[in-house]
Design a protein around this motif. Structure first.
Motif, mmCIF file in Angstrom:
data_model
loop_
_atom_site.group_PDB
_atom_site.id
_atom_site.type_symbol
_atom_site.label_atom_id
_atom_site.label_comp_id
_atom_site.label_asym_id
_atom_site.label_seq_id
_atom_site.Cartn_x
_atom_site.Cartn_y
_atom_site.Cartn_z
ATOM 1 N N ARG A 286 55.985 -11.043 -11.055
ATOM 2 C CA ARG A 286 56.590 -11.739 -9.908
ATOM 3 C C ARG A 286 56.160 -11.081 -8.598
ATOM 4 O O ARG A 286 55.864 -11.760 -7.621
ATOM 5 N N LEU A 287 56.115 -9.768 -8.593
ATOM 6 C CA LEU A 287 55.666 -9.060 -7.392
ATOM 7 C C LEU A 287 54.200 -9.370 -7.109
ATOM 8 O O LEU A 287 53.815 -9.561 -5.954
ATOM 9 N N GLU A 288 53.395 -9.442 -8.151
ATOM 10 C CA GLU A 288 51.983 -9.794 -7.969
ATOM 11 C C GLU A 288 51.854 -11.173 -7.333
ATOM 12 O O GLU A 288 50.999 -11.392 -6.474
ATOM 13 N N GLY A 289 52.709 -12.122 -7.737
ATOM 14 C CA GLY A 289 52.683 -13.464 -7.149
ATOM 15 C C GLY A 289 53.012 -13.435 -5.664
ATOM 16 O O GLY A 289 52.343 -14.099 -4.853
ATOM 17 N N VAL A 290 54.022 -12.663 -5.297
ATOM 18 C CA VAL A 290 54.401 -12.551 -3.883
ATOM 19 C C VAL A 290 53.276 -11.883 -3.092
ATOM 20 O O VAL A 290 52.929 -12.321 -1.984
ATOM 21 N N LEU A 291 52.694 -10.823 -3.656
ATOM 22 C CA LEU A 291 51.591 -10.145 -2.975
ATOM 23 C C LEU A 291 50.392 -11.068 -2.802
ATOM 24 O O LEU A 291 49.720 -11.035 -1.769
ATOM 25 N N ASN A 292 50.134 -11.914 -3.809
ATOM 26 C CA ASN A 292 49.039 -12.887 -3.702
ATOM 27 C C ASN A 292 49.290 -13.866 -2.559
ATOM 28 O O ASN A 292 48.373 -14.214 -1.812
ATOM 29 N N GLU A 293 50.536 -14.323 -2.427
ATOM 30 C CA GLU A 293 50.871 -15.255 -1.354
ATOM 31 C C GLU A 293 50.712 -14.601 0.021
ATOM 32 O O GLU A 293 50.199 -15.221 0.956
ATOM 33 N N ILE A 294 51.156 -13.354 0.144
ATOM 34 C CA ILE A 294 51.019 -12.640 1.420
ATOM 35 C C ILE A 294 49.548 -12.453 1.757
ATOM 36 O O ILE A 294 49.121 -12.672 2.895
ATOM 37 N N GLU A 295 48.777 -12.078 0.758
ATOM 38 C CA GLU A 295 47.349 -11.847 0.972
ATOM 39 C C GLU A 295 46.631 -13.136 1.373
ATOM 40 O O GLU A 295 45.783 -13.140 2.276
ATOM 41 N N THR A 296 46.997 -14.241 0.730
ATOM 42 C CA THR A 296 46.388 -15.535 1.058
ATOM 43 C C THR A 296 46.732 -15.941 2.490
ATOM 44 O O THR A 296 45.862 -16.377 3.253
ATOM 45 N N ARG A 297 47.988 -15.781 2.853
ATOM 46 C CA ARG A 297 48.406 -16.146 4.216
ATOM 47 C C ARG A 297 47.708 -15.274 5.262
ATOM 48 O O ARG A 297 47.297 -15.767 6.319
ATOM 49 N N ALA A 298 47.553 -14.000 4.969
ATOM 50 C CA ALA A 298 46.846 -13.115 5.900
ATOM 51 C C ALA A 298 45.392 -13.541 6.045
ATOM 52 O O ALA A 298 44.846 -13.541 7.161
ATOM 53 N N ALA A 299 44.768 -13.949 4.939
ATOM 54 C CA ALA A 299 43.377 -14.401 4.994
ATOM 55 C C ALA A 299 43.255 -15.686 5.810
ATOM 56 O O ALA A 299 42.303 -15.852 6.590
ATOM 57 N N VAL A 300 44.216 -16.607 5.664
ATOM 58 C CA VAL A 300 44.212 -17.849 6.434
ATOM 59 C C VAL A 300 44.358 -17.546 7.925
ATOM 60 O O VAL A 300 43.631 -18.098 8.764
ATOM 61 N N GLU A 301 45.276 -16.659 8.268
ATOM 62 C CA GLU A 301 45.482 -16.316 9.679
ATOM 63 C C GLU A 301 44.258 -15.605 10.256
ATOM 64 O O GLU A 301 43.907 -15.825 11.411
ATOM 65 N N LEU A 302 43.596 -14.767 9.454
ATOM 66 C CA LEU A 302 42.363 -14.123 9.918
ATOM 67 C C LEU A 302 41.272 -15.165 10.188
ATOM 68 O O LEU A 302 40.560 -15.084 11.193
ATOM 69 N N ALA A 303 41.154 -16.149 9.296
ATOM 70 C CA ALA A 303 40.156 -17.207 9.475
ATOM 71 C C ALA A 303 40.451 -18.020 10.737
ATOM 72 O O ALA A 303 39.533 -18.356 11.502
#
Length: 143
Positions: A117-134
């Protein structure tokens, strides 16, 4: 008691040979019988029951309360970084440094995690950070 270094006690060495100090210093000749008794009395190196490295390794393992305390500390760090990024996004002042700091915090947490479950949350945070960087890079190119 917490041991914080490996500067432990060295092993004891047997008696060494006397070295003359700059020439013919004072020397006492030993009879042959006394030299044999000195060799019998010489002790080998003294070793500790447990090395300092082993004690440090045991301290690093810690109990369940110690692991939980560390996990809470890491989670608090991520929440602090997320709060900073949220404020920056809402004010329109988000920077590449903010997002990179968030990605580093997520990567550090991912190393010590084995919870799905923590891995899922970390994946979502990482994806959102990548979108904001783009988005930020695209806006910088357009300007």
């Amino acid at each position: 008691m917490k041991v914080s270094g490996t500067n432990g006690v060295g092993s004891a060495a047997g008696p060494g040979k006397a070295k003359p100090a700059g020439g013919g210093g004072f020397q006492v000749a030993q009879p042959a019988a006394a030299a044999g008794a000195a060799q019998v009395a010489r002790a080998g190196g003294v070793g500790g029951v447990m090395s300092v490295d082993a004690i440090l390794a045991l301290q690093d393992i810690g109990g369940p309360l110690e692991r939980r305390r560390r996990a809470v500390g890491r989670a608090g760090k991520i929440l602090d970084v997320l709060e900073d990024v949220k404020i920056a996004l809402l004010s329109g002042d988000v920077s590449v440094d903010d997002l990179e700091r968030l990605k580093r915090a997520v990567a550090e947490e991912r190393q010590g995690s084995d919870d799905e479950r923590l891995e899922g949350v970390l994946n979502e945070i990482e994806t959102r950070a990548a979108v904001e960087l783009a988005k930020l890079e695209r806006a910088n190119r357009a300007a």
